[in-house]
Scaffold this active site. Sequence first.
Site, PDB file in Angstrom:
ATOM      1  N   ALA A 116       2.734   6.272   3.551  1.00 52.21           N
ATOM      2  CA  ALA A 116       2.322   6.776   4.866  1.00 52.21           C
ATOM      3  C   ALA A 116       1.833   5.644   5.763  1.00 52.21           C
ATOM      4  CB  ALA A 116       1.228   7.836   4.704  1.00 52.21           C
ATOM      5  N   GLY A 144       2.556   2.436   5.383  1.00 57.18           N
ATOM      6  CA  GLY A 144       3.698   1.568   5.643  1.00 57.18           C
ATOM      7  C   GLY A 144       4.575   2.089   6.766  1.00 57.18           C
ATOM      8  N   CYS A 147       1.340  -1.275  -9.203  1.00 55.52           N
ATOM      9  CA  CYS A 147       2.451  -0.796  -8.375  1.00 55.52           C
ATOM     10  C   CYS A 147       3.693  -0.505  -9.206  1.00 55.52           C
ATOM     11  CB  CYS A 147       2.785  -1.830  -7.297  1.00 55.52           C
ATOM     12  SG  CYS A 147       1.429  -2.164  -6.154  1.00 55.52           S
ATOM     13  N   GLU A 205       5.585  -3.376   0.779  1.00 62.54           N
ATOM     14  CA  GLU A 205       5.711  -2.934  -0.616  1.00 62.54           C
ATOM     15  C   GLU A 205       4.968  -1.613  -0.732  1.00 62.54           C
ATOM     16  OE1 GLU A 205       3.758  -3.175  -4.754  1.00 62.54           O
ATOM     17  OE2 GLU A 205       3.895  -5.201  -3.905  1.00 62.54           O
ATOM     18  N   GLY A 217       0.818  -1.208   0.000  1.00 64.32           N
ATOM     19  CA  GLY A 217       0.000   0.000   0.000  1.00 64.32           C
ATOM     20  C   GLY A 217       0.849   1.254   0.000  1.00 64.32           C
TER      21      GLY A 217
END
Length: 476
Positions: free
Chosen positions: A234, A236, A287, A253, A231
């Site tokens: 912030a 993470g 991603c 990730e 995700g």
Amino acid sequence: MPTSTQPSNPHADIAFYNIIDGKPRSSETVEKVVDPRTEDLLWDVPEASAQDLDDAVEAANRAFKTWKLTSQADRHKVLQDVADCIRANADTLAFIQAKETGKSLPMASADIEASAVHFEYYKGVTLEDDVQYEDATVKIVGTYVPIGVMAAISPWNFPMILSSVKVVSALVTGNCVIIKPSPFTPYATLMFCELVQSVLPAGVFQALSGGAALGERMTLHRGIHHISFTGTLAVGQRIMQNATKTLKKVVLELAGNNAAIVCADADLDKVVPSVASGCFFHAGQVCVASKRVYVHESLYDRFMALFVEEAKKYSPDNMLFSPLSNKVNFDRAKSFLEDSKKNKHEIVIGGEANTDEKGFWIAPTIVARPPEDSLLVQEEQFAPIAPVLTWTDEEDVVARANLDNAGLGASLYTEDMDQARRIAQKLESGSVWINRFERPHFGAYFAGWKLSGFGGELGKHGLYNYCQMQCLHYHK
């Protein structure tokens, strides 16, 4: 703006549950998710409570006592059973995922098959014991043992694929896993977990639906020992902060503001369609999508002419193109368009969001030579908005490509493999794709550098992040 690639709803009365200790559990609190193509409300989804989480953690820790002792052969058999279960229910899972993500049915079906392939791949992967040291007095053997209970927090862009990566990595290494799908796309993952209970011991794989509050509780829970998250940066960073309180292991990730570099010798007839796929497939909601395109100055005019024509192929009628998957991302993408317009960037094609009809559609957009310090270049847009910049000096383009949030992936187009290797080794990125748009492969370790991640998954190497290493000292 629905199209023929999006299914009707033959499963209007389907029900979804949290899965705790092998059993479905409903909730007094339910939410509904919006279909991104129509903005219609979909099914009820239960919100997991703090008690639901405690019950799931207790069940997982109880199951771990026996699951960790299963043989590798037994685990590999279970992985095939899960793959078979996915395929047996592929039509239902694909339909559900198409509705919640806005993907076409063929795209969603491909995701379901990829999920099954992940389970089959890891049947052939084993972390063998290895001799660390040996002399006349001692033999030291390294072994890889499971960590315990893992919290898997998966994203909304590829819910089944990215959930399956985390689940299979946990199961094959002897861990138990509790997955929390994104609140924007909870349905397919909940149904997947429910279906595979028929081939798994109770408590080994569970699923809880909820938002940020549930995720926060999971990252702080003392009965959870490991977190895998895909995700935003912030979130993470918040997870890593929370994990320090109990020294949980983490795999993150995160951002992927990935650069595509087109060299002077590139064959544009081959390269441009690949770059367009990198930018516009699933509306750029990947991603490792190509978020910035750097074209050698000598090729720029011809590249742009071909690139515009390729962009026109990505419309709602193209099964490889999608609406933005939720209103939050839709509004964020619109802010990138507004910023480019406010700063008078040259928008060559596109630049408009759908406002007259239902659906979170943004037309493929190409922005010519925006400033290097612009929002569109410096931040990951996660939308079908492609900035195209030029370069002449190799060291300069490498420096521009190596942003702190660009450590997940990069692509490089050249006929000269020596040049490809030289440039790739200068790029500060966990993966570099040469002469192809960026796509992870289940057999290759996938990890973000710098602000793009911590640890990694996939391939044999990814399994080491799901284990503890224990050294056995055999004295002679």
